[in-house]
Design a protein around this motif. Structure first.
Motif, PDB file in Angstrom:
ATOM      1  N   LYS A 174       0.819  -1.098  -0.002  1.00  0.00           N
ATOM      2  CA  LYS A 174       0.104  -0.066  -0.008  1.00  0.00           C
ATOM      3  C   LYS A 174       0.776   1.418  -0.049  1.00  0.00           C
ATOM      4  CE  LYS A 174      -4.300  -1.831   1.632  1.00  0.00           C
ATOM      5  NZ  LYS A 174      -5.383  -1.653   2.844  1.00  0.00           N
ATOM      6  N   LEU A 175       0.295   2.273  -0.428  1.00  0.00           N
ATOM      7  CA  LEU A 175       1.010   3.584  -0.908  1.00  0.00           C
ATOM      8  C   LEU A 175       1.080   4.610   0.754  1.00  0.00           C
ATOM      9  CD1 LEU A 175       2.377   5.530  -2.842  1.00  0.00           C
ATOM     10  CD2 LEU A 175       0.077   6.825  -2.934  1.00  0.00           C
ATOM     11  N   ILE A 226       1.560   8.030   2.046  1.00  0.00           N
ATOM     12  CA  ILE A 226       1.456   9.387   1.758  1.00  0.00           C
ATOM     13  C   ILE A 226       2.004  10.157   2.946  1.00  0.00           C
ATOM     14  CG2 ILE A 226       0.364  11.389   0.746  1.00  0.00           C
ATOM     15  CD1 ILE A 226      -1.810   9.383  -0.499  1.00  0.00           C
ATOM     16  N   GLY A 265      -6.008  11.088   3.354  1.00  0.00           N
ATOM     17  CA  GLY A 265      -5.269   9.776   3.196  1.00  0.00           C
ATOM     18  C   GLY A 265      -3.558   9.748   3.438  1.00  0.00           C
ATOM     19  N   HIS A 267       6.840   5.425  -2.097  1.00  0.00           N
ATOM     20  CA  HIS A 267       5.775   6.151  -1.614  1.00  0.00           C
ATOM     21  C   HIS A 267       6.049   7.479  -2.058  1.00  0.00           C
ATOM     22  CE1 HIS A 267       4.979   2.435   0.757  1.00  0.00           C
ATOM     23  NE2 HIS A 267       6.153   2.374   0.648  1.00  0.00           N
ATOM     24  N   VAL A 286      -4.049  10.373  -3.974  1.00  0.00           N
ATOM     25  CA  VAL A 286      -4.884   9.020  -3.454  1.00  0.00           C
ATOM     26  C   VAL A 286      -5.559   8.736  -4.636  1.00  0.00           C
ATOM     27  CG1 VAL A 286      -6.887   8.386  -2.278  1.00  0.00           C
ATOM     28  CG2 VAL A 286      -5.207   9.827  -1.245  1.00  0.00           C
ATOM     29  N   ALA A 303      -3.426   7.090  -7.383  1.00  0.00           N
ATOM     30  CA  ALA A 303      -3.145   5.656  -6.917  1.00  0.00           C
ATOM     31  C   ALA A 303      -4.221   4.693  -7.076  1.00  0.00           C
ATOM     32  CB  ALA A 303      -2.367   5.941  -5.366  1.00  0.00           C
ATOM     33  N   THR A 331      -4.084   3.111  -0.424  1.00  0.00           N
ATOM     34  CA  THR A 331      -3.245   4.079   0.254  1.00  0.00           C
ATOM     35  C   THR A 331      -3.093   3.291   1.751  1.00  0.00           C
ATOM     36  OG1 THR A 331      -5.172   5.364   0.828  1.00  0.00           O
ATOM     37  CG2 THR A 331      -3.391   6.336  -0.693  1.00  0.00           C
ATOM     38  N   THR A 339       1.086   1.638   7.756  1.00  0.00           N
ATOM     39  CA  THR A 339       2.274   2.523   7.598  1.00  0.00           C
ATOM     40  C   THR A 339       3.159   2.246   8.831  1.00  0.00           C
ATOM     41  OG1 THR A 339       1.047   4.337   6.519  1.00  0.00           O
ATOM     42  CG2 THR A 339       3.211   4.732   7.505  1.00  0.00           C
TER      43      THR A 339
END
Ligand code: KMH
Ligand code: ZN
Length: 272
Positions: free
Chosen positions: A3-4, A6, A41, A221, A249, A252, A259, A265
């Motif tokens: 997952k990204l 941010i 996000g 990222h 967001v 992506a 995200t 994270t």
């Protein structure tokens, strides 16, 4: 794909309200901007603070107040104070927020020409001292690399007894005097880090969007925010940090990459 993550760099040290009146500077404004960015996000807040005149400060009490207000506003994102501060500050001044034992902090891995007659100084001793203090305080450093030499310093640190538990790099591209922003320079940096490391990209001005476009499919990222860019598009100032986060967001998600929330994270960065 992972997952990204941010990061929202909501304030910085150089931008002023004259540049963009929507810049958050007081602890109250910073707390609101952080909450909005998280709701949009973001899962990391890269934090600089300002004094009563709106000038950059590393005063630990101002950091404490801003972070407390963020927590009170319900921010669950990782709050990552800057130890870069502003050009001209002493190393002791810059290190202050580490005493609050945040989960993360930035660690600048080399010196770089900045504005006209100013150099952002990060000598080998400064880098080592900051890494030592962060290790002692259980703070995960984000390794800030504005140039290839900085990356070499960061990689050497990762092989030393001061190696962070998790290696997370921030490639800062497009600062005049540093590595320009572009797919070739980004790829060069990405190809130079160990396979178990994670990376994010920061880019200045219009390059912020361009580098986000590259990083999303590359598995990296993304950092956005007023610290690095005050525009939404050519000639149009951004309304908020959250507005810049929301666009990443959308990009992506269109690509099929979701995200990461704050807890995801923390897992990716091995903070839990
Ligand atoms: N304001 C720059 C001189 C960081 O936060 O670690 C340094 C900077 C990097 O913003
Ligand atoms: Zn910063």
């Amino acid at each position: 794909m992972e997952k990204l993550i941010i990061t929202a760099a909501i304030c910085g040290a150089e931008v002023t309200k004259e540049d963009n009146e929507n810049l958050p500077v007081t602890p109250e404004e910073l707390a609101l901007a952080a909450k909005e960015a998280e709701d949009a996000g973001a899962s990391i807040i890269h934090l600089h603070v300002r004094d009563k005149e709106g000038l950059p400060t590393q005063d630990v009490e101002v950091f404490r107040e801003a972070i407390e207000l963020m927590k009170r506003a319900g921010v669950r994102a990782i709050i990552q104070p800057s130890t870069g501060g502003a050009v001209g500050m002493t190393a002791e001044e810059r290190l202050q927020p580490v005493t609050l034992k945040p989960e993360m902090a930035s660690l600048d891995c080399g010196s770089i020409n900045f504005t006209d007659d100013a150099v952002f100084i990060n000598t080998p001793r400064i880098i080592r001292t900051f890494a030592e203090e962060m290790k002692r305080s259980g703070v995960l450093p984000e390794l800030e690399c504005f140039d290839m030499g900085h990356l070499a310093n960061a990689l050497a640190l990762c092989k030393s007894e001061l190696a962070p538990k998790h290696k997370h790099f921030n490639f800062v591209l497009g600062v005049p005097g540093g590595l320009p922003a572009g797919i070739r320079t980004l790829k060069l940096m990405v190809d130079s880090i160990p396979g178990d490391a994670t990376w994010t990209v920061t880019a200045i001005g219009r390059h912020q969007l361009e580098m986000a476009f590259h990083a999303i499919p590359m598995g990296g990222h993304v950092r956005v925010g007023f610290e690095d860019n005050i525009y939404y598009s050519r000639g149009r100032l951004a309304e908020s940090n959250a507005q810049l986060v929301k666009r990443v967001v959308r990009l992506a998600n269109e690509y099929g990459r979701m995200t990461a929330d704050p807890d995801e994270t923390r897992r990716i960065l091995e903070l839990t």
